[in-house]
Write an enzyme that holds these catalytic residues in place. Structure first.
Site: not given
Ligand SMILES: *Cc1c(COP(=O)(O)O)cnc(C)c1O
Length: 428
Positions: A107
């Site tokens: 993210k």
């Molecule tokens: C947020 C997150 C996800 C999921 O991603 P999305 O875009 O919400 O589907 C998967 N793995 C990790 C480690 C995350 O932080």
């Protein structure tokens, strides 16, 4: 580029309006009015471009002239200031590691890009914005780090007490400055509900609230870069490429599917989920029936009603979706077994989310041979140390980004309910 609301195609906004407000006035998600098409010369010579050049090429049509080219290039360069290694794990199976940024989860890219776009847009407006965000774990840290010290922006993060890992809590609560962390006695859904209520609250209009979840286009769209990077590394081997994405809110996979719609040659996507299996069930029955979210080891994917699924349906209607997407759900038991097996047999230690992605990829490849598979490794295993060290006694060395956090004091405000949130918002 203009963006329309998925609730009403006549309600349109510029990139700036969509990024600054997060969601349309009718509460619909924004979606680009046209899908830009990549030139074949670029795709066929993608190895000749740097990651920054690729990302600039991919994102520019979504922004048009709203950010000048040299400024946009600077934003992209700062966003991508770490590596995205592709690691071979098994025959024809690769992990694309997206966890080398400051908060050790994928993210970071979306949060860094969005914060820099907002900074650019707000510098002339002399307007203050409050970013309000609920987190089940990783979003909060990435947003806190991405927005730290950005003038004109205050960040308020709500997280459920006792439901995020120690490292995740440290990432939210130790930064200070313009970042305020609220520990909510409740679940992630309670946090999410308070955020939604705040967006609808007329008394809070003056705060210019915006979201930093993947519903915000400035956080969602840059996630498409990963798929270009994977293709750049693997184009030469000539086999069709499939990508498995551990999915919760489905923002990341939806960005990949956008890249495909623009012309990036990815044969198929796999949305791998934990026990929160609304989409796998939808793909079987074509009925979308969210159940209450359940807690799992891959806590960042404990989402039962993924916001971005409507965007996927907008890209590929329900009829053609099966050609593009498969979706499978896996239990915590399968996840743990996979972590142990990858560690022992392949000398690769995935985090619980990456392990779910690997499981999805293997399941698809069993009946679809002859492809090259990539799973996205979305977080560093140290973030989920408890589930890994606790179960197997595997020691994980602390990366530099984490070491310093361990000595800092956690600062947070405890709140019980929405009134508590409003009190805090009135004061900051
Ligand atoms: C947020 C997150 C996800 C999921 O991603 P999305 O875009 O919400 O589907 C998967 N793995 C990790 C480690 C995350 O932080």
């Amino acid at each position: 580029m203009k963006y329309y609301s998925l609730n009403n195609h006549n309600s349109k906004a510029s990139f700036k309006e969509a990024a600054v407000t997060g969601i349309a006035p009718d509460k619909g998600l924004y979606f680009p009015e046209t899908i830009p098409q990549l030139e074949s010369g670029f795709i066929n010579n993608i190895e000749d471009y740097s990651n920054t050049e690729i990302a600039v090429k991919a994102i520019t049509p979504f922004i048009g002239d709203e950010i000048p080219p040299d400024k946009l290039r600077e934003i992209v360069e700062e966003t991508l200031a770490f590596s995205f290694p592709l690691v071979q794990v098994d025959e024809d199976v690769y992990a694309l590691e997206l966890f080398h940024g400051p908060t050790l989860a994928f993210k970071d890219v979306g949060a860094r890009f969005m914060s820099r776009c907002l900074r650019y847009f707000l510098q002339d407006d002399k307007k203050e914005v409050t970013v309000l965000v609920a987190t089940s774990g990783d979003t909060g840290g990435a947003v806190a780090s991405g927005f730290l010290g950005v003038e004109g922006i205050k960040v308020v993060i709500l997280y459920p007490s006792g439901k995020v890992s120690d490292v995740q809590e440290r990432q939210l609560t130790t930064l200070g400055q313009n970042i305020t962390a609220l520990e909510v006695s409740g679940t992630f859904d309670d946090c999410q509900d308070m955020v939604k209520q705040a967006f609808l609250d007329d008394e809070l209009k003056g705060l210019n609230l915006t979201s930093a979840n993947s519903i915000n286009i400035a956080r969602w769209l840059p996630q498409m870069f990963y798929y270009f990077f994977a293709y750049k590394e693997l184009r030469k081997n000539g086999r069709p490429l499939v990508v498995s994405v551990p999915s919760g809110n489905f923002g990341n996979i939806c960005a990949g599917m956008m890249a495909k719609k623009m012309g990036l040659p990815i044969m198929h996507f796999i949305a791998a989920t934990n026990a929160n299996d609304t989409v796998p069930r939808y793909m079987e029955s074509r009925r979308y029936v969210p159940m209450p979210a359940v807690e799992t080891l891959s806590n960042a994917m404990d989402v039962s009603n993924p916001s971005n699924f409507v965007r996927i349906l907008e890209l590929f209607g329900p009829e053609s979706l099966s050609q593009e997407l498969s979706s499978y759900s896996f239990t915590d038991e399968e996840t743990l077994k996979t972590i142990a097996q990858l560690h022992k047999n392949h000398h690769y230690l995935p985090d619980p989310h990456g392990a779910v992605g690997y499981l999805g990829l293997k399941k698809f490849m069993k009946t679809n041979p002859g492809v090259t598979g990539v799973f996205l490794e979305t977080a560093h295993p140290v973030k989920f140390g408890e589930s890994i060290t606790g179960n197997f006694g595997i020691k994980i060395a602390l990366p530099g980004q984490i070491k310093t956090l361990m000595y800092l004091e956690k600062k947070k405000i405890q709140i019980e309910n929405y009134e508590g949130l409003k009190k805090v918002l009135a004061k900051i």
